[in-house]
Scaffold this active site. Structure first.
Site, mmCIF file in Angstrom:
data_model
loop_
_atom_site.group_PDB
_atom_site.id
_atom_site.type_symbol
_atom_site.label_atom_id
_atom_site.label_comp_id
_atom_site.label_asym_id
_atom_site.label_seq_id
_atom_site.Cartn_x
_atom_site.Cartn_y
_atom_site.Cartn_z
ATOM 1 N N ASP A 79 1.010 -1.065 -0.267
ATOM 2 C CA ASP A 79 -0.114 -0.062 0.104
ATOM 3 C C ASP A 79 0.733 1.149 0.340
ATOM 4 O OD1 ASP A 79 -2.075 1.671 0.123
ATOM 5 O OD2 ASP A 79 -1.824 1.372 2.337
ATOM 6 N N ASP B 260 -0.440 5.475 1.195
ATOM 7 C CA ASP B 260 -0.484 6.090 2.581
ATOM 8 C C ASP B 260 -0.479 5.235 3.241
ATOM 9 O OD1 ASP B 260 -1.017 7.640 -0.647
ATOM 10 O OD2 ASP B 260 -3.011 7.468 0.270
#
Length: 262
Positions: free
Chosen positions: A7, A9
């Site tokens: 991922d 963020d």
């Protein structure tokens, strides 16, 4: 693990803070104008974090009992529709990113370096359509040939998190079975996505969700910073090298004789 599906963020970059500020820019005045319950930082984690932008808008509105027309993706940011608010949030994000900037987490860069040394493959899997801009701003775009973000998901019709499909697509683009890939996530929806798919391991990064919650959501391993994984990665590489050389990694090397030393 041969593949590492990150991922963006909150895992590679602290853009979760930028997103949080952007969502607050959007919803604090919006809810205040309607006399609704004020927007709180906790709302970001409960209703928005890790989801595609328009899904985050819908989820937050539902939490306040507010219904708006869906509208169209092309809606202007001034439109009082789900898509209009989502586009308004995107404007707020770009403004916040320009004001605050972003740097990658040093520990995450250290893990990327270790994976590169070990010959592993990496990909970014992000619900955000701003992923390429964030990677470029953080100076790590060149590390990732595979990026499956919100724009790719929309173009290819891939369901967003918490469905596992975006991660599965990233594994496919890396040319690896998902069973040989690790999912690395900090968001509730992302951990759910990893846990619901056939991935080899799901790593939860505790950036505020909490270790207990991450475990309940399905994380197999939980860390505070990603460099905590480096020793295990290096041990796995040593074991693999020993097996490839036909050596039992559990068997100590024999003490060399005088003839061996000669």
């Amino acid at each position: 693990m041969r593949g590492w599906l990150f991922d963006l963020d909150g895992v590679l970059t602290p853009t979760a803070i930028v997103h949080m500020h952007a969502w607050a820019r959007l919803f604090a005045p919006f809810l205040d104008e309607r006399g609704a319950e004020p927007y709180r930082d906790a709302d970001y984690f409960a209703y928005i974090d890790g989801k595609p932008r328009y899904d985050g808008v819908r989820s937050l509105l539902e939490s306040r009992g507010i219904r708006l027309p869906e509208g169209e993706v092309s809606d202007a940011p001034t439109e009082e529709t789900v898509h209009g608010l989502g586009n308004r949030k995107n404007e707020a994000f770009n403004a916040t990113l320009a004001e605050e900037g972003v740097q990658p987490y040093p520990a995450s860069v250290a893990l990327l370096d270790a994976i590169e040394r070990a010959g592993g493959d990496v990909a970014v899997v992000s619900s955000s359509k701003n992923a390429p801009a964030v990677l470029a701003a953080a100076g790590i775009a060149e590390r990732f040939e595979v990026v499956v973000d919100g724009a790719v998901a929309a173009r290819e019709g891939i369901p967003g998190k918490p469905a596992p499909d975006m991660f599965e697509r990233a594994a496919e683009l890396l040319g690896l079975p998902p069973e040989e890939c690790a999912v690395i996530e900090d968001a509730e929806s992302g951990v759910k996505a990893g846990a619901s798919g056939p991935f080899g391991v799901v790593v939860g990064v505790d950036r505020g969700v909490g270790r207990e919650a991450l475990a309940e959501l399905g994380a197999d391993v939980i860390v505070d910073e990603l460099d905590e994984l480096i020793p295990a990665l290096e041990r796995a590489g040593e074991t693999s090298a020993a097996l490839n050389d036909g050596v039992d990694p559990q068997t100590p090397s024999p003490t060399p004789t005088e003839e061996d030393r000669a």
